[in-house]
Design a protein around this motif. Structure first.
Motif, PDB file in Angstrom:
ATOM      1  N   GLU A  49       0.868  -1.179   0.000  1.00  0.00           N
ATOM      2  CA  GLU A  49       0.000   0.000   0.000  1.00  0.00           C
ATOM      3  C   GLU A  49       0.903   1.228   0.000  1.00  0.00           C
ATOM      4  OE1 GLU A  49      -3.487   1.059  -0.709  1.00  0.00           O
ATOM      5  OE2 GLU A  49      -3.721  -0.698   0.581  1.00  0.00           O
ATOM      6  N   THR A  50       0.561   2.217  -0.792  1.00  0.00           N
ATOM      7  CA  THR A  50       1.388   3.418  -0.882  1.00  0.00           C
ATOM      8  C   THR A  50       0.880   4.489   0.078  1.00  0.00           C
ATOM      9  OG1 THR A  50       1.860   2.981  -3.217  1.00  0.00           O
ATOM     10  CG2 THR A  50       2.284   5.210  -2.411  1.00  0.00           C
ATOM     11  N   PRO A  51       1.712   4.954   1.015  1.00  0.00           N
ATOM     12  CA  PRO A  51       1.283   6.035   1.910  1.00  0.00           C
ATOM     13  C   PRO A  51       0.982   7.310   1.134  1.00  0.00           C
ATOM     14  CG  PRO A  51       3.290   4.960   2.720  1.00  0.00           C
ATOM     15  CD  PRO A  51       3.070   4.473   1.318  1.00  0.00           C
ATOM     16  N   THR A  52       0.144   8.141   1.717  1.00  0.00           N
ATOM     17  CA  THR A  52      -0.125   9.455   1.131  1.00  0.00           C
ATOM     18  C   THR A  52       1.053  10.393   1.378  1.00  0.00           C
ATOM     19  OG1 THR A  52      -2.487   9.138   1.535  1.00  0.00           O
ATOM     20  CG2 THR A  52      -1.749  11.384   1.076  1.00  0.00           C
ATOM     21  N   SER A  53       1.635  10.281   2.560  1.00  0.00           N
ATOM     22  CA  SER A  53       2.799  11.104   2.896  1.00  0.00           C
ATOM     23  C   SER A  53       3.585  10.428   4.012  1.00  0.00           C
ATOM     24  CB  SER A  53       2.361  12.512   3.335  1.00  0.00           C
ATOM     25  OG  SER A  53       1.532  12.440   4.485  1.00  0.00           O
ATOM     26  N   GLY A  54       4.810  10.897   4.204  1.00  0.00           N
ATOM     27  CA  GLY A  54       5.645  10.358   5.265  1.00  0.00           C
ATOM     28  C   GLY A  54       6.889   9.672   4.735  1.00  0.00           C
ATOM     29  N   ARG A  55       7.538   8.947   5.632  1.00  0.00           N
ATOM     30  CA  ARG A  55       8.820   8.311   5.316  1.00  0.00           C
ATOM     31  C   ARG A  55       8.905   6.975   6.053  1.00  0.00           C
ATOM     32  NH1 ARG A  55      14.583   9.785   6.886  1.00  0.00           N
ATOM     33  NH2 ARG A  55      15.843   9.541   4.992  1.00  0.00           N
ATOM     34  N   ILE A  56       9.393   5.935   5.364  1.00  0.00           N
ATOM     35  CA  ILE A  56       9.583   4.613   5.960  1.00  0.00           C
ATOM     36  C   ILE A  56      11.000   4.143   5.652  1.00  0.00           C
ATOM     37  CG2 ILE A  56       8.814   2.207   6.036  1.00  0.00           C
ATOM     38  CD1 ILE A  56       6.067   3.156   5.057  1.00  0.00           C
ATOM     39  N   LEU A  57      11.709   3.707   6.689  1.00  0.00           N
ATOM     40  CA  LEU A  57      13.067   3.188   6.528  1.00  0.00           C
ATOM     41  C   LEU A  57      13.143   1.759   7.055  1.00  0.00           C
ATOM     42  CD1 LEU A  57      13.321   6.408   7.639  1.00  0.00           C
ATOM     43  CD2 LEU A  57      15.695   5.952   6.996  1.00  0.00           C
ATOM     44  N   ILE A  58      13.822   0.876   6.326  1.00  0.00           N
ATOM     45  CA  ILE A  58      14.087  -0.483   6.773  1.00  0.00           C
ATOM     46  C   ILE A  58      15.594  -0.680   6.754  1.00  0.00           C
ATOM     47  CG2 ILE A  58      13.782  -2.941   6.324  1.00  0.00           C
ATOM     48  CD1 ILE A  58      11.100  -2.367   5.073  1.00  0.00           C
ATOM     49  N   ASP A  59      16.147  -0.990   7.914  1.00  0.00           N
ATOM     50  CA  ASP A  59      17.600  -1.188   8.047  1.00  0.00           C
ATOM     51  C   ASP A  59      18.375   0.046   7.578  1.00  0.00           C
ATOM     52  OD1 ASP A  59      19.780  -2.616   8.875  1.00  0.00           O
ATOM     53  OD2 ASP A  59      19.955  -3.814   7.055  1.00  0.00           O
ATOM     54  N   GLY A  60      17.820   1.219   7.867  1.00  0.00           N
ATOM     55  CA  GLY A  60      18.489   2.464   7.534  1.00  0.00           C
ATOM     56  C   GLY A  60      18.288   2.943   6.110  1.00  0.00           C
ATOM     57  N   THR A  61      17.640   2.117   5.273  1.00  0.00           N
ATOM     58  CA  THR A  61      17.425   2.474   3.866  1.00  0.00           C
ATOM     59  C   THR A  61      16.005   2.990   3.664  1.00  0.00           C
ATOM     60  OG1 THR A  61      18.987   0.774   3.134  1.00  0.00           O
ATOM     61  CG2 THR A  61      17.422   1.612   1.495  1.00  0.00           C
ATOM     62  N   PRO A  62      15.830   4.177   3.085  1.00  0.00           N
ATOM     63  CA  PRO A  62      14.472   4.649   2.804  1.00  0.00           C
ATOM     64  C   PRO A  62      13.803   3.762   1.748  1.00  0.00           C
ATOM     65  CG  PRO A  62      16.074   6.449   2.701  1.00  0.00           C
ATOM     66  CD  PRO A  62      16.853   5.181   2.738  1.00  0.00           C
ATOM     67  N   VAL A  63      12.669   3.166   2.122  1.00  0.00           N
ATOM     68  CA  VAL A  63      11.904   2.374   1.147  1.00  0.00           C
ATOM     69  C   VAL A  63      10.701   3.166   0.654  1.00  0.00           C
ATOM     70  CG1 VAL A  63      12.677   0.155   2.071  1.00  0.00           C
ATOM     71  CG2 VAL A  63      10.584   1.208   2.979  1.00  0.00           C
ATOM     72  N   PHE A  64      10.361   4.229   1.393  1.00  0.00           N
ATOM     73  CA  PHE A  64       9.330   5.165   0.946  1.00  0.00           C
ATOM     74  C   PHE A  64       9.658   6.548   1.490  1.00  0.00           C
ATOM     75  CE2 PHE A  64       5.519   7.697   1.505  1.00  0.00           C
ATOM     76  CZ  PHE A  64       4.972   7.643   0.229  1.00  0.00           C
ATOM     77  N   ASP A  65       9.552   7.534   0.624  1.00  0.00           N
ATOM     78  CA  ASP A  65       9.745   8.929   1.025  1.00  0.00           C
ATOM     79  C   ASP A  65       8.906   9.783   0.085  1.00  0.00           C
ATOM     80  OD1 ASP A  65      10.682  11.600   1.391  1.00  0.00           O
ATOM     81  OD2 ASP A  65      12.513  10.806   2.305  1.00  0.00           O
ATOM     82  N   SER A  66       7.831  10.354   0.606  1.00  0.00           N
ATOM     83  CA  SER A  66       6.908  11.103  -0.248  1.00  0.00           C
ATOM     84  C   SER A  66       7.559  12.357  -0.828  1.00  0.00           C
ATOM     85  CB  SER A  66       5.645  11.485   0.537  1.00  0.00           C
ATOM     86  OG  SER A  66       5.971  12.255   1.689  1.00  0.00           O
ATOM     87  N   GLU A  67       8.466  12.977  -0.088  1.00  0.00           N
ATOM     88  CA  GLU A  67       9.097  14.200  -0.570  1.00  0.00           C
ATOM     89  C   GLU A  67      10.136  13.927  -1.653  1.00  0.00           C
ATOM     90  OE1 GLU A  67      10.646  16.455   2.667  1.00  0.00           O
ATOM     91  OE2 GLU A  67       8.659  16.908   3.509  1.00  0.00           O
TER      92      GLU A  67
END
Length: 369
Positions: free
Chosen positions: A53-71
């Motif tokens: 699922e794609t977030p509308t906004s925000g940031r998700i990191l797994i093991d220090g790597t951004p896997v989602f960043d809306s900006e």
């Protein structure tokens, strides 16, 4: 194994906000449960971390790597996040044997046959399903199918294992057995588990931390015993615990430092908190777990029995006390006649006090009459 960080994650479906500004840090090798009622946002949160699922906004990191960043426009697909996902319905291939189901993902990764054989044998032993490797899913019980699904998910050694209500299709006895197996599996694999459930018993028994949500908003994120013993608000206090916490309306007559004089159930009582009660006044709610409301010969409160529910090791007694329905848990088997008057007391130093208007916790302590 990785740490997972969510920063200001929001998910909207048109005008409906499924998850609102969620900040969450999932520790490496933790067993984290996303808990809450239907529609609270827990499955949406899981799917956003997994990339389903794609977030509308925000940031998700797994093991220090951004896997989602809306900006920054980053949104890695699930197969690039090194995760495993265990679905509610197992999703086993019906035309494949147990061995073939577990090996399928490894074949897609182009592993050689010897390496696949070794890894599948390891998982068959770990999940205690060696004797079923040549059987088909239709020849297995629900619990056995669940073990096969777990083995298949673990086969490529994902950094994180996501589970969406994996025990909901099992009967009560199998659920209990699988809870035991999942907790042992987490210990044996040293993996990070993220688990979705609406069952508080699963959350309390499995988790290193519980993320309790309601209407898309994080209510409390803490170890299970902290959530049970020190709920952040009335929602948490009511949702966690079976039987439910007793909520006793009270009024603050005076307060100074760590102590407050309360009027409740026709009595004056002193609430001695573990920390200062800053600015407490007006209407409050006393939160008392049923095990802290014992039936005692010299108890200052009086309640009339409404019903008695023996359950072998303990008995749940419902009582009416000054028009307020209360619950007491008694160790052992007892049976009181309806409308029997019984003396009650409030014991222990983990009694909760909530502000009635905001619902927020204002302190924990003891009560004396």
């Amino acid at each position: 194994m990785p740490e997972i960080i969510l920063q200001h994650v929001t998910k909207r479906f048109d005008k409906f906000v499924a998850v609102q500004d969620l900040d969450l840090q999932i520790q490496d090798r933790g067993f984290i449960t996303l808990l809450g009622p239907s529609g609270c946002g827990k499955t949406t949160t899981l799917r956003m971390i997994a990339g389903l699922e794609t977030p509308t906004s925000g940031r998700i990191l797994i093991d220090g790597t951004p896997v989602f960043d809306s900006e920054k426009g980053i949104n890695l697909p699930p197969n690039k996040r090194d995760i495993g996902f265990l679905f509610q319905n197992y999703a086993l291939w019906p035309h494949m044997t147990v061995y073939e189901n577990i090996a399928f993902g490894l074949e897609m990764l182009k592993w050689d046959k010897a390496r696949i054989r070794k890894r599948v044998d390891e998982l068959l032993a770990l999940l205690k399903i060696e004797q079923f490797e040549k059987r088909y899913p239709a020849e297995l019980s629900g619990g056995q199918q669940q073990r096969v699904a777990i083995a298949r998910t673990l086969a490529p050694s994902p950094k994180v294992l996501f589970m969406d209500e994996p025990l909901s299709n099992l009967d009560a006895k199998l659920r209990q057995e699988m809870r035991t197996e999942l907790k042992r599996l987490h210990s044996d694999t040293n993996s990070t588990f993220v688990y979705v459930t609406h069952d508080q018993l699963e959350a309390m028994t499995l988790s290193t931390k519980v993320c309790l949500m309601d209407t898309g908003v994080l209510q409390q994120y803490a170890p299970p015993l902290e959530i049970y013993g020190h709920p952040a608000n009335l929602f948490v206090a009511e949702f966690v615990g079976n039987p439910t916490m007793n909520f006793i309306p009270a009024t603050v007559k005076s307060a100074s430092g760590n102590c407050a004089t309360l009027s409740l159930l026709g009595h004056d009582a002193t609430f001695a908190a573990k920390a200062p009660l800053d600015g407490i006044k007006g209407d409050v709610v006393l939160g008392v777990r049923p095990e802290f409301l014992p039936i005692q010969p010299d108890g200052p409160l009086r309640g009339k029995t409404y019903s008695t529910l023996p359950a072998g090791m303990e008995t749940t007694v419902k009582l009416s006390c000054g028009g307020t329905m209360l619950t007491s848990v008694v160790f052992g088997c007892v049976d009181y006649a309806v409308d029997t008057e019984l003396p009650l007391n409030i014991v222990g130093d983990n009694i909760a006090l909530f502000d009635q208007a905001s619902g927020q916790s204002v302190g924990f302590g003891s009560v004396t009459f």
